[in-house]
Enzyme design. Sequence first.
Site, mmCIF file in Angstrom:
data_model
loop_
_atom_site.group_PDB
_atom_site.id
_atom_site.type_symbol
_atom_site.label_atom_id
_atom_site.label_comp_id
_atom_site.label_asym_id
_atom_site.label_seq_id
_atom_site.Cartn_x
_atom_site.Cartn_y
_atom_site.Cartn_z
ATOM 1 N N LYS A 135 0.830 -1.216 0.000
ATOM 2 C CA LYS A 135 0.000 0.000 0.000
ATOM 3 C C LYS A 135 0.860 1.261 0.000
ATOM 4 C CE LYS A 135 -4.300 -1.913 0.992
ATOM 5 N NZ LYS A 135 -5.631 -1.877 1.549
ATOM 6 N N LYS B 169 -3.032 -10.414 -6.267
ATOM 7 C CA LYS B 169 -4.325 -10.699 -5.630
ATOM 8 C C LYS B 169 -5.407 -9.765 -6.172
ATOM 9 C CE LYS B 169 -5.386 -8.396 -1.429
ATOM 10 N NZ LYS B 169 -6.567 -8.288 -0.625
ATOM 11 N N LYS C 116 -10.206 -4.962 -4.003
ATOM 12 C CA LYS C 116 -11.353 -4.107 -4.314
ATOM 13 C C LYS C 116 -10.938 -2.693 -4.661
ATOM 14 C CE LYS C 116 -13.124 -4.254 0.216
ATOM 15 N NZ LYS C 116 -12.075 -3.839 1.153
HETATM 16 P P1 ATP Z 1 -8.348 -3.213 -0.372
HETATM 17 O O1 ATP Z 1 -8.162 -3.360 -1.843
HETATM 18 O O2 ATP Z 1 -9.077 -1.985 0.033
HETATM 19 O O3 ATP Z 1 -7.110 -3.456 0.421
HETATM 20 P P2 ATP Z 1 -9.310 -5.913 -0.162
HETATM 21 O O4 ATP Z 1 -10.051 -6.269 -1.387
HETATM 22 O O5 ATP Z 1 -7.951 -6.458 0.005
HETATM 23 O O6 ATP Z 1 -9.341 -4.366 0.052
HETATM 24 P P3 ATP Z 1 -10.211 -6.246 2.604
HETATM 25 O O7 ATP Z 1 -11.287 -5.406 3.124
HETATM 26 O O8 ATP Z 1 -8.837 -5.849 2.985
HETATM 27 O O9 ATP Z 1 -10.267 -6.380 1.018
HETATM 28 O O10 ATP Z 1 -10.457 -7.760 2.997
HETATM 29 C C1 ATP Z 1 -11.648 -8.308 3.479
HETATM 30 C C2 ATP Z 1 -11.514 -9.805 3.509
HETATM 31 O O11 ATP Z 1 -11.472 -10.329 2.177
HETATM 32 C C3 ATP Z 1 -10.242 -10.301 4.194
HETATM 33 O O12 ATP Z 1 -10.540 -11.445 4.964
HETATM 34 C C4 ATP Z 1 -9.348 -10.679 3.056
HETATM 35 O O13 ATP Z 1 -8.407 -11.664 3.406
HETATM 36 C C5 ATP Z 1 -10.344 -11.189 2.031
HETATM 37 N N1 ATP Z 1 -9.822 -11.035 0.673
HETATM 38 C C6 ATP Z 1 -9.512 -9.873 0.069
HETATM 39 N N2 ATP Z 1 -9.090 -10.094 -1.195
HETATM 40 C C7 ATP Z 1 -9.123 -11.435 -1.377
HETATM 41 C C8 ATP Z 1 -8.794 -12.298 -2.485
HETATM 42 N N3 ATP Z 1 -8.346 -11.795 -3.623
HETATM 43 N N4 ATP Z 1 -8.961 -13.622 -2.335
HETATM 44 C C9 ATP Z 1 -9.434 -14.142 -1.181
HETATM 45 N N5 ATP Z 1 -9.749 -13.380 -0.096
HETATM 46 C C10 ATP Z 1 -9.600 -12.051 -0.185
#
Ligand code: ATP
Length: 336
Positions: free
Chosen positions: A115, A198, A201
């Site tokens: 980040k 990965k 969002k």
């Molecule tokens: P950001 O992009 O804002 O960092 P993010 O998509 O990584 O957000 P989080 O809110 O940080 O999402 O994560 C919420 C949950 O979703 C966490 O348990 C995280 O491990 C899971 N998660 C996020 N992205 C993935 C992915 N690509 N595959 C599986 N699990 C995921």
Amino acid sequence: MYKDKKVVFSGIQPSGQLTIGNYLGALKNFKEFSEEYRCYYCVVDEHAITVRQNPAELRRRTYETLALYIAAGLDPEKNVLFVQSHVPGHAELGWILDCYTMFGELSRMTQFKDKSRKNADNINAGLFTYPALMAADILLYQTEMVPVGHDQKQHLELARDVAERFNQIYGDTFIVPEPFINKTPAARIMSLAEPTKKMSKSDENENATVRILDERDVIIKKFKRAVTDSETEICAREGKDGIINLMSIYGAFTGKTFEEIEREFAGRGYGDFKLAVGEACADALAPVQAEFKRLMQDKKYLEEIMLKGAMEAHHDSLRTMSKVRRKIGFTEKPRF
Ligand code: ATP
Ligand code: LTN
């Protein structure tokens, strides 16, 4: 322990529209714990502001994330659904745990490094101490188990280290939590545009993510565009990251194993396969989307859930808070 039940806690940031990574890696699994455990599922808005957010969007997404919790099958009567900033214990314990978390430990966090790279103009202190606040979220409720995607493993290990360190200094105070990470490939859904990264969002490339709320034709189109390779065979061979990711997604939505998928698509092309993945995904998400739409029209109901959740969570958090205050030598809080 809550009464006779062990505790589960997890959180999702309202930092963007939720993806199928969030759904398959985390949200979809949450409801499995509802009967046996005392479950707290939190919309972690305090974590979201470690990256600059548009205020109106953050507010809307907080409602949306709560509505998605319910739409994904979390019964507000059986789970404590709430917003992090509504319960003061998170920030309070977060600060305290900052003082028991080492600079060196935080410097090793890969999410911080990622980040920082993505937000080079805003590498703020909150982004750095994010994992201490996450430890506070978890430890505040004496949580035993934390269902998360694979990317959160390192943060969970830090939370365990902080709990153990605190317990060592002051005697047993916190339960040391265990991560619960799906054994299936759904714990790590990759970007459709760059399948070695990965799915996230907050990715700016719309073709990289499939959102839980994307329309059926958008979902199908995004899968059609997914980056694969120049071969033709649908199998989980090394180097075929794009295909493996699509197989993981298809498997997660249909319950099929890799072998079954390979057999189903033997001799068929990528086009066929991508369409099948898109359709399976759209079919599985349709009921969640319908329920989400219904809930978003009833803001008052969502606010009632927020209030009920915050009251329960706040009440339950006070036990740990007062124990921690006593142990570290804070004076008793005057009542006012
Ligand atoms: P950001 O992009 O804002 O960092 P993010 O998509 O990584 O957000 P989080 O809110 O940080 O999402 O994560 C919420 C949950 O979703 C966490 O348990 C995280 O491990 C899971 N998660 C996020 N992205 C993935 C992915 N690509 N595959 C599986 N699990 C995921
Ligand atoms: N750090 C997590 C979100 C999160 C969380 C938590 C998950 C904040 N607090 C407590 C589980 C338990 C993330 O970035 N996915």
